[in-house]
Enzyme design. Structure first.
Site, PDB file in Angstrom:
ATOM      1  CB  CYS A  35       4.981  16.096 -12.437  1.00  0.00           C
ATOM      2  SG  CYS A  35       5.690  16.468 -11.019  1.00  0.00           S
ATOM      3  CG  HIS A  82      -2.057  -1.034   1.126  1.00  0.00           C
ATOM      4  ND1 HIS A  82      -2.416  -1.522   2.470  1.00  0.00           N
ATOM      5  CD2 HIS A  82      -2.529  -1.809  -0.127  1.00  0.00           C
ATOM      6  CE1 HIS A  82      -3.349  -2.684   1.960  1.00  0.00           C
ATOM      7  NE2 HIS A  82      -3.415  -2.790   0.592  1.00  0.00           N
TER       8      HIS A  82
END
Length: 281
Positions: free
Chosen positions: A132, A121
């Site tokens: 970006c 996770h």
């Protein structure tokens, strides 16, 4: 069954299945001061965590997340590995359980010296730009939150810590929060973790499926497996007729098809088991 019998049984299981795939959960970090999500019956102990879609679509939810994270992060950053993390690292050094997948985002397995950990996770120590994809350090983000919100550090008492670096904070604090943006492209920033409702990278999922295929058996440490992101690998192991053993206080999603279950804290059992395995080598 006493603890000594449990440790003997677990040690025998590990010796018989040295190519273990270990999956760890919140119960592994509990003794490091990081709360768990659920009680022993699998029910939420606190309000539901933030959802992926809400973070993306709702500016206030982002403010709310970072306000709570501002107070919760220092306790996560200062947390130390406990005997469960250290025992699993020792098992790896002994040649058992060389593959470990963790649901936790605290990085404590790595701090304990475990090599090649897969963070299913993500890692709370990282912040990612949604535009970006640049990754920055969470401590630097904390400094920017401080600089842009000088009133944050004026609370009289430390809010209650919740799982994964979250803390109980009044919404009035969140609504006035100025959120830092990406220094590279001015994009929206997010902790580099998978929120509930989000998706684990498909390539990573396939890699763990392959690890499940290659493993002798599966050992679950401190997880109820209530989230599908980890349960799917146990489900695959069952389809492959692999032995599955759990150390967890309370129910798990896999209880009906376990080979063996130790319904107790993982720290003492892992410590005793590792000692037995060390002595036999």
């Amino acid at each position: 069954m006493t603890l000594s019998k449990d440790s003997l049984s677990l040690a025998d299981f590990i010796r018989a299945n040295p190519k273990l795939l270990i999956i760890s959960g919140a119960g592994c970090s509990q003794d490091s001061g990081i709360p768990t999500y659920r009680d022993k019956y699998g029910n939420w102990l606190r309000s539901d965590p933030i959802q992926h879609k809400d973070y993306l679509s709702d500016a206030f939810m982002r403010q709310r997340y970072w306000a709570r994270s501002y107070y919760g992060w220092p306790q996560i950053a200062q947390a130390k590995p406990n005997s469960a993390h250290q025992s699993l690292a020792t098992l790896q050094q002994l040649g058992f359980g060389t593959r470990l997948v963790t649901q936790n985002v605290d990085g404590l397995h790595q701090l304990a010296g475990h090599k090649n950990v897969i963070d299913l996770h993500g890692r709370l120590s990282e912040v990612v730009c949604l535009d970006c994809s640049e990754i920055t350090d969470r401590n630097k983000h904390q400094q920017r939150l401080d600089e842009e919100n000088p009133s944050l550090n004026k609370l009289r008492s430390q809010p209650e810590l919740r799982p994964d670096g979250d803390a109980e904070v009044d919404n009035s604090i969140a609504s006035t929060l100025n959120l830092p943006r990406c220094l590279n492209c001015d994009g929206v920033l997010k902790p580099n973790v998978v929120f509930y409702g989000g998706s684990v990278d498909r390539g990573l999922v396939q890699k763990i499926y392959q690890m499940t295929q290659a493993a002798d058996a599966i050992l679950i440490v401190g997880s109820s497996l209530m989230v599908f992101s980890s349960f799917r690998f146990v489900k695959r192991a069952r389809e492959l007729q692999k032995p599955i053993v759990v150390i967890n206080e309370g129910v798990t999603r896999a209880d009906e098809f376990l080979t063996m279950k130790f319904e107790q804290p993982c720290q003492e059992l892992l410590t005793a088991t590792t000692r037995l395995l060390s002595e036999k080598l």
